[in-house]
Design a protein around this motif. Sequence first.
Motif, PDB file in Angstrom:
ATOM      1  N   LEU A 155      74.342  14.518  27.760  1.00 24.16           N
ATOM      2  CA  LEU A 155      74.329  13.935  29.273  1.00 24.16           C
ATOM      3  C   LEU A 155      73.836  15.022  29.831  1.00 24.16           C
ATOM      4  CD1 LEU A 155      77.504  11.893  29.776  1.00 24.16           C
ATOM      5  CD2 LEU A 155      75.423  10.707  29.491  1.00 24.16           C
ATOM      6  N   TYR A 156      73.931  16.523  29.657  1.00 24.91           N
ATOM      7  CA  TYR A 156      73.494  17.666  30.612  1.00 24.91           C
ATOM      8  C   TYR A 156      72.065  17.979  30.040  1.00 24.91           C
ATOM      9  CZ  TYR A 156      73.299  22.531  31.482  1.00 24.91           C
ATOM     10  OH  TYR A 156      72.388  23.167  31.715  1.00 24.91           O
ATOM     11  N   ALA A 157      72.133  17.488  28.722  1.00 27.38           N
ATOM     12  CA  ALA A 157      70.121  18.010  28.541  1.00 27.38           C
ATOM     13  C   ALA A 157      69.758  16.928  29.254  1.00 27.38           C
ATOM     14  CB  ALA A 157      70.921  18.066  26.908  1.00 27.38           C
ATOM     15  N   ALA A 158      69.719  15.906  29.449  1.00 27.16           N
ATOM     16  CA  ALA A 158      69.118  14.778  29.175  1.00 27.16           C
ATOM     17  C   ALA A 158      68.911  14.379  31.231  1.00 27.16           C
ATOM     18  CB  ALA A 158      69.637  13.295  29.430  1.00 27.16           C
ATOM     19  N   PHE A 159      69.721  15.034  31.568  1.00 24.05           N
ATOM     20  CA  PHE A 159      69.410  15.414  33.444  1.00 24.05           C
ATOM     21  C   PHE A 159      69.094  16.620  33.842  1.00 24.05           C
ATOM     22  CE2 PHE A 159      71.690  12.268  33.087  1.00 24.05           C
ATOM     23  CZ  PHE A 159      71.792  10.260  33.360  1.00 24.05           C
ATOM     24  N   LEU A 160      68.210  17.234  32.569  1.00 21.50           N
ATOM     25  CA  LEU A 160      68.215  18.387  33.066  1.00 21.50           C
ATOM     26  C   LEU A 160      66.562  18.797  33.521  1.00 21.50           C
ATOM     27  CD1 LEU A 160      69.278  21.781  32.432  1.00 21.50           C
ATOM     28  CD2 LEU A 160      68.231  21.952  30.659  1.00 21.50           C
ATOM     29  N   PRO A 161      66.268  19.449  34.760  1.00 25.56           N
ATOM     30  CA  PRO A 161      64.804  19.835  35.079  1.00 25.56           C
ATOM     31  C   PRO A 161      63.937  20.550  34.477  1.00 25.56           C
ATOM     32  CG  PRO A 161      66.923  19.966  36.962  1.00 25.56           C
ATOM     33  CD  PRO A 161      67.757  20.100  35.637  1.00 25.56           C
ATOM     34  N   PRO A 162      63.511  20.360  34.159  1.00 24.67           N
ATOM     35  CA  PRO A 162      62.065  20.750  32.468  1.00 24.67           C
ATOM     36  C   PRO A 162      61.986  21.890  33.243  1.00 24.67           C
ATOM     37  CG  PRO A 162      61.177  18.872  33.587  1.00 24.67           C
ATOM     38  CD  PRO A 162      61.971  18.763  34.033  1.00 24.67           C
ATOM     39  N   GLU A 163      61.390  22.282  34.299  1.00 24.20           N
ATOM     40  CA  GLU A 163      61.556  23.198  34.708  1.00 24.20           C
ATOM     41  C   GLU A 163      62.959  24.305  34.534  1.00 24.20           C
ATOM     42  OE1 GLU A 163      62.534  21.557  38.070  1.00 24.20           O
ATOM     43  OE2 GLU A 163      61.263  21.679  36.523  1.00 24.20           O
ATOM     44  N   ALA A 164      63.743  24.299  34.396  1.00 19.33           N
ATOM     45  CA  ALA A 164      64.746  24.716  34.335  1.00 19.33           C
ATOM     46  C   ALA A 164      64.558  25.779  32.463  1.00 19.33           C
ATOM     47  CB  ALA A 164      66.543  23.512  34.594  1.00 19.33           C
ATOM     48  N   VAL A 165      64.151  24.244  31.958  1.00 17.45           N
ATOM     49  CA  VAL A 165      64.461  24.971  30.344  1.00 17.45           C
ATOM     50  C   VAL A 165      63.447  25.852  29.849  1.00 17.45           C
ATOM     51  CG1 VAL A 165      63.577  23.832  28.333  1.00 17.45           C
ATOM     52  CG2 VAL A 165      65.125  22.278  29.885  1.00 17.45           C
ATOM     53  N   ARG A 166      61.847  25.350  30.544  1.00 15.13           N
ATOM     54  CA  ARG A 166      60.983  26.049  30.499  1.00 15.13           C
ATOM     55  C   ARG A 166      61.217  27.657  31.323  1.00 15.13           C
ATOM     56  NH1 ARG A 166      58.029  22.058  32.191  1.00 15.13           N
ATOM     57  NH2 ARG A 166      58.499  23.074  34.400  1.00 15.13           N
ATOM     58  N   GLN A 167      62.059  27.594  32.387  1.00  9.90           N
ATOM     59  CA  GLN A 167      62.768  29.002  32.842  1.00  9.90           C
ATOM     60  C   GLN A 167      64.022  29.615  31.986  1.00  9.90           C
ATOM     61  OE1 GLN A 167      63.015  28.834  36.978  1.00  9.90           O
ATOM     62  NE2 GLN A 167      60.514  28.017  36.678  1.00  9.90           N
ATOM     63  N   ALA A 168      64.683  29.176  30.762  1.00  7.78           N
ATOM     64  CA  ALA A 168      65.303  28.928  30.518  1.00  7.78           C
ATOM     65  C   ALA A 168      67.260  29.307  31.058  1.00  7.78           C
ATOM     66  CB  ALA A 168      65.645  30.334  29.536  1.00  7.78           C
ATOM     67  N   ARG A 169      67.623  28.619  32.528  1.00  6.40           N
ATOM     68  CA  ARG A 169      68.134  28.269  33.614  1.00  6.40           C
ATOM     69  C   ARG A 169      68.794  27.466  32.783  1.00  6.40           C
ATOM     70  NH1 ARG A 169      66.981  26.584  38.179  1.00  6.40           N
ATOM     71  NH2 ARG A 169      64.819  26.133  37.702  1.00  6.40           N
ATOM     72  N   LEU A 170      70.426  27.912  32.423  1.00  5.44           N
ATOM     73  CA  LEU A 170      71.270  26.752  31.695  1.00  5.44           C
ATOM     74  C   LEU A 170      72.222  26.164  32.855  1.00  5.44           C
ATOM     75  CD1 LEU A 170      72.185  28.486  28.402  1.00  5.44           C
ATOM     76  CD2 LEU A 170      70.811  26.010  28.696  1.00  5.44           C
ATOM     77  N   VAL A 171      72.110  26.641  33.784  1.00  2.88           N
ATOM     78  CA  VAL A 171      72.243  25.906  35.463  1.00  2.88           C
ATOM     79  C   VAL A 171      71.697  25.971  36.116  1.00  2.88           C
ATOM     80  CG1 VAL A 171      74.994  26.779  37.020  1.00  2.88           C
ATOM     81  CG2 VAL A 171      74.257  28.090  35.050  1.00  2.88           C
ATOM     82  N   PRO A 172      71.362  24.491  36.746  1.00  2.79           N
ATOM     83  CA  PRO A 172      70.027  24.436  37.370  1.00  2.79           C
ATOM     84  C   PRO A 172      70.311  23.593  38.924  1.00  2.79           C
ATOM     85  CG  PRO A 172      70.994  22.674  35.852  1.00  2.79           C
ATOM     86  CD  PRO A 172      71.512  24.124  35.812  1.00  2.79           C
ATOM     87  N   SER A 173      69.698  23.782  39.551  1.00  3.18           N
ATOM     88  CA  SER A 173      70.188  23.609  41.252  1.00  3.18           C
ATOM     89  C   SER A 173      70.213  22.573  41.781  1.00  3.18           C
ATOM     90  CB  SER A 173      68.937  24.906  41.656  1.00  3.18           C
ATOM     91  OG  SER A 173      67.783  23.726  41.744  1.00  3.18           O
ATOM     92  N   GLY A 174      70.412  21.252  40.123  1.00  5.70           N
ATOM     93  CA  GLY A 174      70.466  19.678  40.446  1.00  5.70           C
ATOM     94  C   GLY A 174      69.767  18.835  39.346  1.00  5.70           C
ATOM     95  N   VAL A 175      69.806  17.901  39.644  1.00  4.75           N
ATOM     96  CA  VAL A 175      69.237  17.386  38.142  1.00  4.75           C
ATOM     97  C   VAL A 175      67.881  16.523  38.264  1.00  4.75           C
ATOM     98  CG1 VAL A 175      72.257  16.199  37.792  1.00  4.75           C
ATOM     99  CG2 VAL A 175      69.838  15.500  39.195  1.00  4.75           C
ATOM    100  N   SER A 176      67.705  16.429  36.901  1.00  3.40           N
ATOM    101  CA  SER A 176      66.478  15.230  37.144  1.00  3.40           C
ATOM    102  C   SER A 176      65.912  13.992  36.030  1.00  3.40           C
ATOM    103  CB  SER A 176      64.762  16.695  36.766  1.00  3.40           C
ATOM    104  OG  SER A 176      63.557  15.799  36.754  1.00  3.40           O
TER     105      SER A 176
END
Length: 258
Positions: free
Chosen positions: A24-45
């Motif tokens: 569930l966490y990965a499904a709603f992880l913003p794409p830019e958070a993955v590209r920047q290796a941020r595991l604690v994103p500022s929101g959901v996408s």
Amino acid sequence: MKTFQRLVTLLFCVFAALPVLWLLYAAFLPPEAVRQARLVPSGVSLANFGELWGTGLFRALAVSGLASGLTVVGQLALGLGAAYAMRRGLRLLPAILLVLALPSELLLVPLYRQLQVLNLLDTFWALVLPFLASPLVIFLLYQSLRRLPGELLEAASLDGAGHFTILSRVVAPLLRPELAAAGILGFAAHWNLVLYPKVVAGERGLWTVQVLLGELLQSRPLDWGLLGAAAFVAALPILLLYLLFEERVVQVFEASFK
């Protein structure tokens, strides 16, 4: 002692829930958070779900849904008939238990050869026909039939009812909850097949959802968001079915193994 048991149970539940929570966490992880290796994103996408349209996932969902649905219809029809014959005295239980004990992978090579001889490789029916008789469904329905009073079947026979009439008008209505539970288990088992559909139906147009997930994992192993969204969508039908019929499935299993 009870506190310790509850603590151990809680730990097991948390451990079992971790893959689902990560999905569930990965499904709603913003794409830019993955590209920047941020595991604690500022929101959901929801962007990851939008990307699924170009992957062929929804076609694979349709193939899996149709193949699993047709398989379950056949399993319930043949399973009910076989369970009724066993209830009437046909000695099939040892053979059913033997087949249940065999690893399914052991049957892959002879099944492949049979499909090759019948010219069914790389066809939709290769995903359906070999699974129309399920030993698990037969066993569950037989155990349910054993709980029906024998006098009920004898009374129907004395009234002039044939076997088909007894099955369709007496047995099937009484076993409606068990049929639903067995159907859900059969649907989930067929839906989650990975190796078999990849071997016998390798054409892209016949890919099931599990085969497509494997291909996505190989081609885009670092795209956590897309993989999480695809896994979430693929697991959603089974999760919904189980949540809707959880109590009935558990009851059928408990009664079948008593």
